[in-house]
Design a protein around this motif. Structure first.
Motif, PDB file in Angstrom:
ATOM      1  N   GLN A  18     -30.004   9.036   6.292  1.00 18.84           N
ATOM      2  CA  GLN A  18     -30.390   9.037   4.879  1.00 18.84           C
ATOM      3  C   GLN A  18     -31.850   9.385   4.648  1.00 18.84           C
ATOM      4  O   GLN A  18     -32.248   9.671   3.520  1.00 18.84           O
ATOM      5  N   TRP A  19     -32.674   9.380   5.709  1.00 14.81           N
ATOM      6  CA  TRP A  19     -34.093   9.696   5.557  1.00 14.81           C
ATOM      7  C   TRP A  19     -34.496  11.042   6.146  1.00 14.81           C
ATOM      8  O   TRP A  19     -35.593  11.529   5.882  1.00 14.81           O
ATOM      9  N   LEU A  20     -33.662  11.624   6.961  1.00 12.19           N
ATOM     10  CA  LEU A  20     -34.063  12.817   7.714  1.00 12.19           C
ATOM     11  C   LEU A  20     -34.407  13.997   6.819  1.00 12.19           C
ATOM     12  O   LEU A  20     -35.239  14.838   7.185  1.00 12.19           O
ATOM     13  N   ALA A  21     -33.783  14.085   5.655  1.00 13.19           N
ATOM     14  CA  ALA A  21     -34.104  15.193   4.757  1.00 13.19           C
ATOM     15  C   ALA A  21     -35.581  15.176   4.390  1.00 13.19           C
ATOM     16  O   ALA A  21     -36.216  16.241   4.272  1.00 13.19           O
ATOM     17  N   ARG A  22     -36.145  13.979   4.223  1.00 15.34           N
ATOM     18  CA  ARG A  22     -37.559  13.879   3.855  1.00 15.34           C
ATOM     19  C   ARG A  22     -38.466  14.295   5.017  1.00 15.34           C
ATOM     20  O   ARG A  22     -39.362  15.124   4.857  1.00 15.34           O
ATOM     21  N   ASP A  95     -40.568   8.989   7.515  1.00 17.71           N
ATOM     22  CA  ASP A  95     -41.866   9.291   6.927  1.00 17.71           C
ATOM     23  C   ASP A  95     -41.947  10.770   6.560  1.00 17.71           C
ATOM     24  O   ASP A  95     -40.953  11.479   6.617  1.00 17.71           O
ATOM     25  N   ALA A  96     -43.130  11.231   6.185  1.00 21.08           N
ATOM     26  CA  ALA A  96     -43.299  12.636   5.791  1.00 21.08           C
ATOM     27  C   ALA A  96     -44.723  13.088   6.053  1.00 21.08           C
ATOM     28  O   ALA A  96     -45.660  12.288   6.023  1.00 21.08           O
ATOM     29  N   MET A  97     -44.865  14.397   6.285  1.00 17.78           N
ATOM     30  CA  MET A  97     -46.173  15.013   6.454  1.00 17.78           C
ATOM     31  C   MET A  97     -46.499  15.873   5.251  1.00 17.78           C
ATOM     32  O   MET A  97     -45.630  16.559   4.720  1.00 17.78           O
ATOM     33  N   HIS A 218     -46.371   7.065   5.104  1.00 13.62           N
ATOM     34  CA  HIS A 218     -45.670   6.061   5.902  1.00 13.62           C
ATOM     35  C   HIS A 218     -44.808   5.248   4.949  1.00 13.62           C
ATOM     36  O   HIS A 218     -45.314   4.457   4.158  1.00 13.62           O
ATOM     37  N   TYR A 219     -43.526   5.457   5.022  1.00 11.55           N
ATOM     38  CA  TYR A 219     -42.594   4.890   4.060  1.00 11.55           C
ATOM     39  C   TYR A 219     -42.734   3.370   3.996  1.00 11.55           C
ATOM     40  O   TYR A 219     -42.593   2.681   5.012  1.00 11.55           O
TER      41      TYR A 219
END
Length: 369
Positions: A18-22, A95-97, A218-219
């Motif tokens: 559910q988070w990998l898209a981000r 998380d995301a960059m 950082h989520y």
């Protein structure tokens, strides 16, 4: 021939569908193109592997590594053995960059190849979004100066906002310790950082190029850690109680605090929360050790200013911690039992977390919210 250095991004994956898209989307959007992402599927039981495999098939910059579940350190070690980049960094699956993260990191590193490149991070989505429009600004400093500005030392714990030199890591034979993560789930990261800094800059303060703008998100509701292996999650195991641990952890805490401002609450929550969370749980572990070894209540800990200071920090910042209420109410036996439930991930721990949240309305889940 591409003259830009290849950068590797290590992304451990465990049941993060559910988070990998981000996280993966943020990597695809990087303005710096000469990178590879090693997606390490650590035995996921959801559709995480399917998501990663589909991306690897479409985009050759993304490589899928499959392994049996072994935990986050095991996953990172698998990637360290196969990465091809001259430099590498990390990204957590939820998380995301920022789109410019790799571009600006490489710009700094190319200009200053002998410095540790580091950039800011945030748990605030608005701050992260605003950062994308800001140009690269950075300063040349050193580790001692940074520690004076960030006295909890967390700048040398996080690994996903730094570039690492592959040749230096391999020359020193560095790997993540797969046995850590019991009392402090950042233990393996901290040890890796300490070993890396000692290998590259053994005799001088760490020379740094630091960009304060938060280029990493950082989520704040991060509940997807793969620190524990599937076997560890299933087996009911506890660490061995350590004799005299209360005195040991108090001495360690006092030594750490001696290098910080007089008041812990003067340090911004985002910089101090890892320190406070770590020692709060260590104090609970000390109570558990004393109970198991029938050493009697460690009065120096329970009545001392160190515990009071930690509890005051949680209250001043109104950030939820499951140990806060039992320790504040001096329910030390219950705090010890709570540690055991926490360590074994048993249902009572989560039930009491829900109850304590009801008793602390309006308290945040994390710093930066």
């Amino acid at each position: 021939m591409n003259e830009q250095p290849l950068v590797s991004v290590i992304l451990p994956v465990y049941n993060g569908e559910q988070w990998l898209a981000r996280s993966l989307g943020s990597l695809q959007a990087q303005t710096y193109q000469n990178f590879e992402c090693l997606m390490v599927n650590d035995g996921s039981t959801d559709d995480s592997r399917t998501v990663c495999a589909a991306l690897a098939e479409k985009d050759p910059r993304f490589r899928l590594l499959d392994k049996e579940n072994g935990g986050v350190s095991s996953a990172r070690n698998a990637a360290l053995a196969q990465l091809r980049g001259e430099w590498f960094t990390f990204c957590d699956q939820d998380d995301a960059m920022d789109p410019h993260s790799l571009e600006y990191a490489v710009t700094m590193q190319t200009a200053h190849p002998d410095r540790l490149v580091m950039w800011g991070y945030t748990r605030d989505a608005a701050d992260f979004a605003a950062a994308a429009a800001k140009p690269l600004e950075f300063e040349l400093t050193d580790g001692d100066s940074m520690l004076r500005r960030h006295p909890c030392g967390s700048i040398f714990v996080t690994i996903w906002n730094k570039l690492f030199n592959t040749a230096a890591v391999r020359a020193a034979g560095l790997r993540f310790d797969e046995t850590l993560g019991k009392r402090d789930n950042l233990g393996e990261d901290k040890l890796f950082m300490e070993q890396y800094l000692a290998a590259r800059w053994p005799d001088t303060p760490v020379p740094m190029a630091y960009a304060a703008t938060p280029r990493y998100f950082h989520y704040p509701d991060n509940r997807t850690s793969i620190t524990r292996t599937a076997t560890q999650r299933l087996e009911l195991t506890l660490p061995d109680p350590e004799p005299g641990y209360a005195a040991f952890i108090l001495a360690e805490y006092r030594a750490a605090r001696a290098e910080m401002p007089a008041r812990l609450t003067d340090i911004p929550p985002l910089e101090s929360i890892a320190f406070v969370r770590h020692y709060t749980r260590c104090f609970a572990f000390a109570l558990w050790c004393a109970e198991k070894l029938q050493e009697g209540r460690p009065v120096e800990l329970t009545n001392g200013p160190e515990l009071a200071e930690l509890l005051d920090w949680w209250q001043a910042n109104r950030i939820f911690n499951p140990y806060y209420l039992p320790l504040r109410r001096r329910m030390f036996g219950f705090a010890a039992r709570l540690y055991q439930w926490d360590e074994l991930k048993q249902a009572p721990f989560f039930r009491f977390c829900q109850l304590f949240r009801l008793l602390l309305p309006g308290w945040k889940a994390n710093a930066g919210e």
